[in-house]
Design an enzyme around this catalytic site. Sequence first.
Site, mmCIF file in Angstrom:
data_model
loop_
_atom_site.group_PDB
_atom_site.id
_atom_site.type_symbol
_atom_site.label_atom_id
_atom_site.label_comp_id
_atom_site.label_asym_id
_atom_site.label_seq_id
_atom_site.Cartn_x
_atom_site.Cartn_y
_atom_site.Cartn_z
ATOM 1 N N LYS A 68 0.710 -1.134 -0.045
ATOM 2 C CA LYS A 68 -0.156 -0.181 -0.022
ATOM 3 C C LYS A 68 0.849 1.335 -0.030
ATOM 4 O O LYS A 68 1.365 1.687 1.153
ATOM 5 C CB LYS A 68 -0.775 0.000 1.353
ATOM 6 C CG LYS A 68 -2.176 0.407 1.139
ATOM 7 C CD LYS A 68 -3.312 -0.051 2.239
ATOM 8 C CE LYS A 68 -4.112 1.012 2.642
ATOM 9 N NZ LYS A 68 -5.003 1.850 1.450
HETATM 10 N N1 PMP Z 1 -7.880 -1.572 -2.714
HETATM 11 C C1 PMP Z 1 -7.274 -0.458 -2.697
HETATM 12 C C2 PMP Z 1 -6.687 0.275 -3.675
HETATM 13 C C3 PMP Z 1 -7.244 0.232 -1.175
HETATM 14 O O1 PMP Z 1 -6.697 1.304 -0.886
HETATM 15 C C4 PMP Z 1 -8.009 -0.576 -0.049
HETATM 16 C C5 PMP Z 1 -8.128 0.080 1.197
HETATM 17 N N2 PMP Z 1 -7.068 -0.071 1.984
HETATM 18 C C6 PMP Z 1 -8.750 -1.693 -0.270
HETATM 19 C C7 PMP Z 1 -8.496 -1.984 -1.619
HETATM 20 C C8 PMP Z 1 -9.461 -2.283 0.662
HETATM 21 O O2 PMP Z 1 -8.559 -2.968 1.545
HETATM 22 P P1 PMP Z 1 -8.970 -3.190 2.940
HETATM 23 O O3 PMP Z 1 -10.039 -4.147 2.988
HETATM 24 O O4 PMP Z 1 -7.637 -3.893 3.572
HETATM 25 O O5 PMP Z 1 -9.029 -1.844 3.671
#
Ligand code: PMP
Length: 299
Positions: A153
């Site tokens: 991320k």
């Molecule tokens: N895709 C992206 C690009 C994101 O930024 C997020 C948010 N973190 C998600 C999917 C969903 O991830 P999570 O459920 O771990 O928050």
Amino acid sequence: MVQVTKFIWMNGKFVKWNDAKVHITTHALHYGSAVFEGIRSYNTDRGAALFRLDDHLGRLFYSAKALGIKIKFTENEIKDVIKKLLKMNNLENAYVRPLAYHGYGSIGVYPDNVTSEIAIIAVPDYIKDTKRLRLATSSYVRPSDKSTAFGAKISGNYANSILAMKAAREKGYDEALMVGSDGFVAEGPAENLFVIKNKVLTTPSSRSALYGFTRDTLLKISKDINIKSKEKRLTLNEVKNSDEAFFCGTGKEISPIISIDNHKIGNGKAGKITSQLKDLYFDIARGRNKKYSKWLTYV
Ligand code: PMP
């Protein structure tokens, strides 16, 4: 507008909100060389509980390593800081944002002799209502693991999300739907996608989508409401012709999609299975479902 809280934690110290500052030459400001997480805490019968905290911290450390950011604290130390920060800011329903970044030392692209920094922000729940989303397919291709570090991320990756969202908003839509370089649907700008067709829950198996923990949670819990789930490559046509569709993520939680490029999804309302999944998800996150209590860290 972000809601101001009392304290932010920076590099080992709790500082007042207004004192949480960085130098203008901070590498991450110039090149997006930061990594971050979004973590939720929810109010439960036993006080605030963080949802899937260990998974989020695992991903934070993995992302930092990918970009060469050294976190000088252990996962357990960061965990304690988050709990303390929530208490110091009197927060229960909150959004927690750890951010690790390349700091001071160089303005060249390669972060040579640059400091590694870390901060944690905790603010009140900033999304009040899960909206019914009208999406526009983006012409910006979602970066695949061939253009960035898979599963990390990284802040810089979000320039792609911002461009896609800006184009969608300018055309009057709520959000963008992103397609990967393989031509299959990937995800949203900051959330994963699910569709439901003939009572089967499906999410893209894409190297262009983040391995989201909300996505992972839903794949695991859907059997509890007798819904089969699977990962599969999805074409845009399959998504548009689904019975129900929704975006999911820590921030967005579960948000029904009611149209894509003005093409109505199902009957154009929040779907029944989507609502059932949402109820189950909130029961788990709010500590009302003992079966999944392992995902909660009480503050
Ligand atoms: N895709 C992206 C690009 C994101 O930024 C997020 C948010 N973190 C998600 C999917 C969903 O991830 P999570 O459920 O771990 O928050």
